[in-house]
Design a protein around this motif. Structure first.
Motif, PDB file in Angstrom:
ATOM      1  N   MET A   1      -0.804   2.701 -18.182  1.00  0.00           N
ATOM      2  CA  MET A   1      -0.792   2.813 -16.721  1.00  0.00           C
ATOM      3  C   MET A   1      -2.136   2.377 -16.145  1.00  0.00           C
ATOM      4  SD  MET A   1       1.320   6.394 -16.173  1.00  0.00           S
ATOM      5  CE  MET A   1       1.463   6.254 -14.397  1.00  0.00           C
ATOM      6  N   GLY A   2      -3.211   2.739 -16.846  1.00  0.00           N
ATOM      7  CA  GLY A   2      -4.539   2.295 -16.421  1.00  0.00           C
ATOM      8  C   GLY A   2      -4.658   0.777 -16.431  1.00  0.00           C
ATOM      9  N   ASP A   3      -4.023   0.137 -17.425  1.00  0.00           N
ATOM     10  CA  ASP A   3      -4.036  -1.333 -17.492  1.00  0.00           C
ATOM     11  C   ASP A   3      -3.321  -1.939 -16.278  1.00  0.00           C
ATOM     12  OD1 ASP A   3      -5.383  -1.240 -19.900  1.00  0.00           O
ATOM     13  OD2 ASP A   3      -3.570  -1.466 -21.132  1.00  0.00           O
ATOM     14  N   PHE A   4      -2.158  -1.384 -15.930  1.00  0.00           N
ATOM     15  CA  PHE A   4      -1.417  -1.890 -14.770  1.00  0.00           C
ATOM     16  C   PHE A   4      -2.253  -1.751 -13.497  1.00  0.00           C
ATOM     17  CE2 PHE A   4       2.507  -0.360 -17.252  1.00  0.00           C
ATOM     18  CZ  PHE A   4       2.652  -1.588 -17.871  1.00  0.00           C
ATOM     19  N   ILE A   5      -2.964  -0.628 -13.406  1.00  0.00           N
ATOM     20  CA  ILE A   5      -3.754  -0.344 -12.204  1.00  0.00           C
ATOM     21  C   ILE A   5      -4.928  -1.316 -12.085  1.00  0.00           C
ATOM     22  CG2 ILE A   5      -5.296   1.369 -11.150  1.00  0.00           C
ATOM     23  CD1 ILE A   5      -3.339   3.539 -12.214  1.00  0.00           C
ATOM     24  N   ILE A   6      -5.640  -1.563 -13.193  1.00  0.00           N
ATOM     25  CA  ILE A   6      -6.778  -2.491 -13.124  1.00  0.00           C
ATOM     26  C   ILE A   6      -6.301  -3.915 -12.857  1.00  0.00           C
ATOM     27  CG2 ILE A   6      -6.816  -2.892 -15.619  1.00  0.00           C
ATOM     28  CD1 ILE A   6      -9.849  -2.890 -13.228  1.00  0.00           C
ATOM     29  N   ASN A   7      -5.107  -4.260 -13.349  1.00  0.00           N
ATOM     30  CA  ASN A   7      -4.553  -5.596 -13.078  1.00  0.00           C
ATOM     31  C   ASN A   7      -4.397  -5.839 -11.582  1.00  0.00           C
ATOM     32  OD1 ASN A   7      -4.413  -6.111 -15.795  1.00  0.00           O
ATOM     33  ND2 ASN A   7      -2.220  -5.691 -15.984  1.00  0.00           N
ATOM     34  N   ILE A   8      -4.025  -4.792 -10.861  1.00  0.00           N
ATOM     35  CA  ILE A   8      -3.828  -4.925  -9.409  1.00  0.00           C
ATOM     36  C   ILE A   8      -5.144  -5.257  -8.723  1.00  0.00           C
ATOM     37  CG2 ILE A   8      -3.270  -3.612  -7.300  1.00  0.00           C
ATOM     38  CD1 ILE A   8      -1.087  -2.192  -8.997  1.00  0.00           C
TER      39      ILE A   8
ATOM     40  N   ILE B   1       0.848  -1.207   0.000  1.00  0.00           N
ATOM     41  CA  ILE B   1       0.000   0.000   0.000  1.00  0.00           C
ATOM     42  C   ILE B   1       0.880   1.251   0.000  1.00  0.00           C
ATOM     43  CG2 ILE B   1      -1.718   1.303   1.312  1.00  0.00           C
ATOM     44  CD1 ILE B   1      -2.782  -1.397   2.350  1.00  0.00           C
ATOM     45  N   HIS B   2       1.938   1.209   0.795  1.00  0.00           N
ATOM     46  CA  HIS B   2       2.903   2.319   0.833  1.00  0.00           C
ATOM     47  C   HIS B   2       3.551   2.498  -0.543  1.00  0.00           C
ATOM     48  CE1 HIS B   2       7.094   3.813   2.099  1.00  0.00           C
ATOM     49  NE2 HIS B   2       6.278   4.838   2.158  1.00  0.00           N
ATOM     50  N   PHE B   3       3.905   1.390  -1.189  1.00  0.00           N
ATOM     51  CA  PHE B   3       4.505   1.405  -2.523  1.00  0.00           C
ATOM     52  C   PHE B   3       3.551   2.064  -3.520  1.00  0.00           C
ATOM     53  CE2 PHE B   3       6.542  -1.678  -5.885  1.00  0.00           C
ATOM     54  CZ  PHE B   3       7.075  -0.581  -6.553  1.00  0.00           C
ATOM     55  N   ALA B   4       2.263   1.741  -3.421  1.00  0.00           N
ATOM     56  CA  ALA B   4       1.265   2.313  -4.328  1.00  0.00           C
ATOM     57  C   ALA B   4       1.194   3.832  -4.179  1.00  0.00           C
ATOM     58  CB  ALA B   4      -0.102   1.689  -4.055  1.00  0.00           C
TER      59      ALA B   4
ATOM     60  N   GLY C   1       4.911  -6.291  -9.175  1.00  0.00           N
ATOM     61  CA  GLY C   1       5.370  -6.205 -10.566  1.00  0.00           C
ATOM     62  C   GLY C   1       4.619  -5.122 -11.325  1.00  0.00           C
ATOM     63  N   GLU C   2       3.299  -5.034 -11.110  1.00  0.00           N
ATOM     64  CA  GLU C   2       2.485  -3.997 -11.761  1.00  0.00           C
ATOM     65  C   GLU C   2       2.882  -2.609 -11.270  1.00  0.00           C
ATOM     66  OE1 GLU C   2       0.647  -4.798 -14.158  1.00  0.00           O
ATOM     67  OE2 GLU C   2       0.092  -6.900 -13.877  1.00  0.00           O
ATOM     68  N   LEU C   3       3.141  -2.479  -9.971  1.00  0.00           N
ATOM     69  CA  LEU C   3       3.534  -1.174  -9.411  1.00  0.00           C
ATOM     70  C   LEU C   3       4.888  -0.741  -9.962  1.00  0.00           C
ATOM     71  CD1 LEU C   3       2.392  -1.636  -5.690  1.00  0.00           C
ATOM     72  CD2 LEU C   3       1.413  -0.061  -7.365  1.00  0.00           C
ATOM     73  N   GLU C   4       5.792  -1.702 -10.153  1.00  0.00           N
ATOM     74  CA  GLU C   4       7.091  -1.371 -10.731  1.00  0.00           C
ATOM     75  C   GLU C   4       6.921  -0.909 -12.170  1.00  0.00           C
ATOM     76  OE1 GLU C   4      10.639  -1.641 -12.976  1.00  0.00           O
ATOM     77  OE2 GLU C   4       8.986  -3.068 -13.228  1.00  0.00           O
ATOM     78  N   SER C   5       5.982  -1.531 -12.890  1.00  0.00           N
ATOM     79  CA  SER C   5       5.712  -1.139 -14.281  1.00  0.00           C
ATOM     80  C   SER C   5       5.154   0.283 -14.352  1.00  0.00           C
ATOM     81  CB  SER C   5       4.714  -2.111 -14.920  1.00  0.00           C
ATOM     82  OG  SER C   5       5.264  -3.413 -15.002  1.00  0.00           O
ATOM     83  N   LEU C   6       4.397   0.687 -13.343  1.00  0.00           N
ATOM     84  CA  LEU C   6       3.895   2.062 -13.295  1.00  0.00           C
ATOM     85  C   LEU C   6       5.052   3.054 -13.195  1.00  0.00           C
ATOM     86  CD1 LEU C   6       0.816   1.537 -10.952  1.00  0.00           C
ATOM     87  CD2 LEU C   6       0.733   2.410 -13.293  1.00  0.00           C
ATOM     88  N   GLY C   7       6.090   2.680 -12.420  1.00  0.00           N
ATOM     89  CA  GLY C   7       7.282   3.524 -12.348  1.00  0.00           C
ATOM     90  C   GLY C   7       7.981   3.614 -13.695  1.00  0.00           C
ATOM     91  N   ASP C   8       8.031   2.489 -14.422  1.00  0.00           N
ATOM     92  CA  ASP C   8       8.626   2.488 -15.762  1.00  0.00           C
ATOM     93  C   ASP C   8       7.859   3.425 -16.692  1.00  0.00           C
ATOM     94  OD1 ASP C   8      10.442   0.609 -14.896  1.00  0.00           O
ATOM     95  OD2 ASP C   8       9.366  -1.108 -15.743  1.00  0.00           O
ATOM     96  N   SER C   9       6.530   3.437 -16.577  1.00  0.00           N
ATOM     97  CA  SER C   9       5.703   4.285 -17.448  1.00  0.00           C
ATOM     98  C   SER C   9       5.976   5.763 -17.198  1.00  0.00           C
ATOM     99  CB  SER C   9       4.220   3.984 -17.225  1.00  0.00           C
ATOM    100  OG  SER C   9       3.877   2.723 -17.760  1.00  0.00           O
TER     101      SER C   9
ATOM    102  N   SER D   1      11.226   2.529  -7.612  1.00  0.00           N
ATOM    103  CA  SER D   1      10.255   1.446  -7.826  1.00  0.00           C
ATOM    104  C   SER D   1      10.961   0.107  -7.993  1.00  0.00           C
ATOM    105  CB  SER D   1       9.406   1.736  -9.065  1.00  0.00           C
ATOM    106  OG  SER D   1       8.603   2.872  -8.865  1.00  0.00           O
ATOM    107  N   ASP D   2      12.048   0.109  -8.762  1.00  0.00           N
ATOM    108  CA  ASP D   2      12.816  -1.130  -8.952  1.00  0.00           C
ATOM    109  C   ASP D   2      13.333  -1.653  -7.619  1.00  0.00           C
ATOM    110  OD1 ASP D   2      12.401  -0.988 -11.652  1.00  0.00           O
ATOM    111  OD2 ASP D   2      14.377  -0.177 -12.144  1.00  0.00           O
ATOM    112  N   ARG D   3      13.865  -0.740  -6.797  1.00  0.00           N
ATOM    113  CA  ARG D   3      14.468  -1.158  -5.527  1.00  0.00           C
ATOM    114  C   ARG D   3      13.406  -1.667  -4.557  1.00  0.00           C
ATOM    115  NH1 ARG D   3      15.037   1.886  -1.192  1.00  0.00           N
ATOM    116  NH2 ARG D   3      14.943   3.835  -2.358  1.00  0.00           N
ATOM    117  N   ILE D   4      12.278  -0.960  -4.472  1.00  0.00           N
ATOM    118  CA  ILE D   4      11.227  -1.380  -3.543  1.00  0.00           C
ATOM    119  C   ILE D   4      10.647  -2.726  -3.969  1.00  0.00           C
ATOM    120  CG2 ILE D   4       8.914  -0.835  -2.669  1.00  0.00           C
ATOM    121  CD1 ILE D   4       9.659   2.074  -2.639  1.00  0.00           C
ATOM    122  N   GLU D   5      10.439  -2.894  -5.287  1.00  0.00           N
ATOM    123  CA  GLU D   5       9.932  -4.181  -5.775  1.00  0.00           C
ATOM    124  C   GLU D   5      10.887  -5.310  -5.371  1.00  0.00           C
ATOM    125  OE1 GLU D   5       8.874  -6.544  -9.936  1.00  0.00           O
ATOM    126  OE2 GLU D   5      10.493  -5.072  -9.831  1.00  0.00           O
TER     127      GLU D   5
END
Length: 563
Positions: free
Chosen positions: A546-553, A361-364, A435-443, A400-404
């Motif tokens: 980014m919306g796709d990553f979010i709905i995946n979660i 949750i903190h990561f999000a 993994g999805e949260l890390e992808s949001l950082g990539d975006s 994001s990479d480090r936290i993941e």
């Protein structure tokens, strides 16, 4: 003689292994119930004591409970005052082990049943039902514990034949009150080495039963064990935050204070113990069983009276530890790191997933801050300010990479410790979510690269284009709101459905389609630069991704956490 010593050490190892195995089996079998039990500890110190007592009685390890409490304080799931009361209850709960050992381990030869029980455990371990396999682990652990205790009793040296083996310990008993302090120190060091007050208690009971030491010296060792057991929690807290270190120190303050007042009243406490033991069990004072029960009685009396005295002074203890361990001043606003989990030992794997989920949750929330920087970068026309935002987005991608990686490492260690099937499913869902949260950082970083290339080609977005992009950003930000709400609902066990997330995703997709169609029409009418249009649509598509990553979660949550 050497073989006898090696056998004694091996028997102790079997005792400890059996206790750990029994504890793990109980945690897996009662994991969800333990989580529910933990939620009741917030209302009053007395409920906190009962919670600590109940959990320690179940998992048969005060060290495990105190390490768990320290990690929960570190995770922000417990306040310091709540932690102190739970630790008090854990101290009482650990006395159950002493009574089990004194009652079953010496009065009856429970090892006779150990091997047949292992056969029962083996049969249950082949069951397809996970709960039966968990119970099999509990049974085998229980069998190994008492088998190890029985072997310890049979492998200790015979003082009548070889009195010189432990003559040095017997020699410590002739210094009056100094002997009490010597055995107190001996009990502390032994517990520190074994990292288990229950194992030290079992050894003390054996030494008393074999006549190696007097009852008053055995009692001094028990007091030392209560100090030694606090070291485990302090080790766990050493890698934690300030509240975690304070809760571990509170455990030390609680036990040291208790030892001091018991030492002041030592002769009277011993008389009280002897009177209670003879009154309750109707045993003669010179009976070996009376001595064993008396030692367990002292253990219970010490922790119960100490809790009854100090439960009224929880705010005072809290103030003392806050004075000793002061808050750290952190400079800089861009420091982002794990907040709820640390590199300390995992005493209760079934409950450690709570920490991991809080960290997710903190990561999000950290990930959402990256979207705010992306929004600023899209609108920013000043080159220097844009470069600053670009740097922050690159930094947030690295964060994001480090936290993941750190959350995944923590989850790996939880899985390695052994968890129930239900908890295993939750851990798999957590892997997907991080993994999805890390992808949001990539975006976010990808958007900054698109904007940087746009600037290199000296292109800009007009106000109308910026307005459309801001519509898209707002919808993604709303999707973040929904995702974090669903994460919190799943953590609290109240996630019913994810229609809110599906609606947010539909809105994002619909707007992306509208913007794309409108952009194609404008290009056909030659109203816009083709290169600017490419960068614009690339950003729109990245925001939709980014919306796709979010709905995946939310979908991952629904599969495992839906009530």
């Amino acid at each position: 003689m050497l073989l006898q010593i090696i056998t004694l050490i091996g028997s102790l190892g079997m005792f400890l292994y059996g206790m750990n195995m029994m504890s793990a089996g109980l945690q897996k079998a009662a994991g969800n119930r333990l989580r529910g039990f933990l939620s009741s500890m917030t209302s009053s110190p007395f409920k906190g004591v009962l919670t600590g007592l109940g959990i320690t009685t179940v998992i048969q390890s005060s060290s495990a409970t105190t390490v768990m409490v320290v990690s929960f304080v570190n995770a922000g799931l417990l306040t310091l005052a709540q932690a102190i009361s739970v630790i008090m209850g854990a101290n009482i709960g650990t006395t159950v082990t002493a009574w089990l050992v004194a009652w079953l381990g010496f009065k009856a030869d429970i090892s006779i049943l150990a091997v047949p029980l292992m056969a029962v455990g083996f049969i249950l371990s082949m069951s397809k039902k996970s709960q039966r396999r968990n119970i099999s682990e509990l049974i085998v652990g229980f069998s190994l514990l008492f088998l190890g205790l029985s072997m310890m009793k049979s492998s200790v040296p015979d003082l009548q034949q070889t009195p010189e083996v432990l003559s040095f310990i017997q020699g410590w008993q002739g210094y009056g009150f100094g002997s009490v302090l010597l055995f107190l120190f001996f009990g502390t060091i032994l517990t520190l080495v074994l990292q288990s007050s229950s194992a030290t208690m079992a050894l003390t009971l054996i030494m008393l039963n074999m006549g190696w030491i007097r009852f008053d010296m055995a009692c001094a060792m028990v007091l030392g064990e209560n100090i030694g057991t606090t070291i485990t929690a302090n080790i766990a807290a050493s890698v934690g935050n300030v509240p975690a270190k304070r809760s571990a120190l509170a455990h030390t303050v609680f036990n040291v204070f208790g030892v001091i007042w018991v030492l002041i009243c030592y002769p009277y406490i011993l008389k009280l113990v002897e009177w209670l033991t003879s009154s309750i069990f109707s045993l003669p004072d010179d009976s070996p069983t009376a001595a064993l029960y008396g030692l367990s009685m002292l253990h219970t009396l010490f922790n119960t009276l100490n809790t009854f005295i100090l439960i009224w002074f929880v705010p005072v203890i809290e103030k003392i530890v806050c004075t000793v361990i002061k808050d750290k001043k952190v400079e800089g606003k861009e420091i982002k790191k794990l907040k709820y989990i640390n590199a300390g030992p995992i005493a209760t794997p079934e409950l450690a997933t709570e920490q991991a989920f809080k960290e997710i949750i903190h990561f999000a929330k950290i990930s959402r801050q990256g979207l705010a920087y992306a929004k600023t970068a899209i609108c920013e026309k000043d080159e220097q300010v844009f470069d600053e935002m670009r740097g922050k987005l690159v930094k947030y991608e690295e964060i994001s990479d480090r936290i993941e990686f750190e959350i995944a490492t923590f989850l790996n260690s939880v899985s390695a410790a052994g968890v129930s099937v239900n908890t295993s499913k939750k851990i798999k869902a957590m892997y997907k979510i991080i993994g999805e949260l890390e992808s949001l950082g990539d975006s976010g970083e990808a958007i900054s690269r698109m904007l940087s290339r746009r600037n290199e080609h000296h292109k800009n977005f007009d106000d109308a284009t910026l307005g459309k992009l801001m519509q898209m950003v707002e919808l993604v930000d709303n999707a973040y709101d929904v995702m974090i709400a669903n994460l919190n609902a799943a953590h609290d066990g109240v996630l019913l459905e994810i229609s809110n997330a599906l609606n947010a995703e539909i809105q994002i997709n619909n707007l992306r389609n509208e913007l794309r169609d409108a952009e194609i029409e404008e290009l056909d009418e030659s109203k816009k630069s083709y290169l600017s249009s490419v960068y614009y649509m690339d950003i729109v598509n990245e925001l939709e991704k980014m919306g796709d990553f979010i709905i995946n979660i939310s979908q991952d949550l629904e599969k495992v956490y839906k009530k």
